[in-house]
Design an enzyme around this catalytic site. Structure first.
Site, PDB file in Angstrom:
ATOM      1  N   LYS A  83      62.480  23.740   4.809  1.00  0.00           N
ATOM      2  CA  LYS A  83      61.627  23.676   3.622  1.00  0.00           C
ATOM      3  C   LYS A  83      60.598  24.800   3.678  1.00  0.00           C
ATOM      4  CE  LYS A  83      60.198  19.541   1.277  1.00  0.00           C
ATOM      5  NZ  LYS A  83      59.593  18.203   1.427  1.00  0.00           N
TER       6      LYS A  83
HETATM    7  O1  G3P Z   1      57.941  15.602   0.096  1.00  0.00           O
HETATM    8  C1  G3P Z   1      57.529  16.189  -1.087  1.00  0.00           C
HETATM    9  C2  G3P Z   1      57.057  15.238  -2.159  1.00  0.00           C
HETATM   10  O2  G3P Z   1      58.056  14.289  -2.413  1.00  0.00           O
HETATM   11  C3  G3P Z   1      55.706  14.638  -1.912  1.00  0.00           C
HETATM   12  O3  G3P Z   1      55.411  13.570  -2.767  1.00  0.00           O
HETATM   13  O4  G3P Z   1      54.007  11.620  -3.346  1.00  0.00           O
HETATM   14  O5  G3P Z   1      53.080  13.377  -1.820  1.00  0.00           O
HETATM   15  O6  G3P Z   1      53.388  13.830  -4.240  1.00  0.00           O
HETATM   16  P1  G3P Z   1      53.892  13.080  -3.051  1.00  0.00           P
END
Ligand code: G3P
Length: 215
Positions: A83
């Site tokens: 990533k």
């Molecule tokens: O891993 C990336 C993404 O899915 C993070 O989500 O909930 O931290 O905005 P969030």
């Protein structure tokens, strides 16, 4: 559509894997920090549980350092996707890594133009953060539709990985738009098989069955 768990918690991954619906895992530095464990150790454990794409994120900000870090992560297991954040340094690093055959998941994507760039440098996955866009009053799912159109227009092979999912409606909308993958926390994944009418129906079946005279 492939369903991924967005977590670094191995117990959650193990539970979802047993349901037979888990296709892969995404992690990020915040999720890893939450577990308070050695990243490489966690990563190896995840690869032993799930036979599918597992995203591990670089934390460097300079392209050359991202490449070094990405190469190290990719060596952990054949299923690792590296990533890389959507910055100009990230674009440079992705171009190099994908050129070497390392699959890159370009993350922190908040616009369809950023997604266009990710595809141009050969990213295997692009991760638009839907929930964080909703949080600031922008309909996150709109960019999924835009990215899908752009990728179709130019036959890009980059897969759309809908990230920052907050609830089951996000998963349904991603599926209706034909997104390739949805990654979600365990709290969302465990809601997908549930329906109150299923519970009521099962309860009724079992009660009726219990009324049968026993021999
Ligand atoms: O891993 C990336 C993404 O899915 C993070 O989500 O909930 O931290 O905005 P969030």
């Amino acid at each position: 559509m492939k369903l991924f768990l967005d977590t670094a918690n191995v117990e959650e991954i193990r539970a979802a894997a047993e349901w037979g619906i888990l296709d892969g895992v995404t992690t990020n530095p915040s999720l890893v920090a939450k577990e308070g464990r050695d990243f490489m150790e966690v990563l190896r454990e995840i690869t032993a549980i799930v036979d599918g794409p597992i995203s591990a994120e670089v934390v460097s900000t300079k392209a050359s350092d991202m490449v070094t870090e990405g190469r190290k992560l990719a060596k952990v297991h054949k299923n690792i996707y590296v990533k890389v954040p959507m910055t100009t340094e990230g674009l440079k690093a992705t171009k190099i890594l994908s050129g070497e055959g390392t699959r890159v998941n370009m993350t922190l994507v908040f616009s369809s133009l950023q997604a266009l760039l990710a595809a141009k440098v050969g990213a295997a996955y692009v991760s638009p953060f839907i929930g964080r866009l909703d949080d600031i009053g922008q309909t996150g799912m709109e960019i999924i539709e835009e990215i899908s159109t752009i990728y179709q227009n130019y036959s890009f092979k980059t897969e759309i990985l809908v990230a920052s999912i907050r609830h089951p409606i996000h998963v349904k909308e991603a599926a209706l738009l034909g997104a390739d993958i949805a990654t979600m926390p365990f709290s969302v994944l465990e809601k997908l098989p549930r329906h109150s009418l299923t519970d009521i129906g099962l309860d009724r079946f079992l009660k009726d069955w219990a009324k049968l005279p026993k021999k």
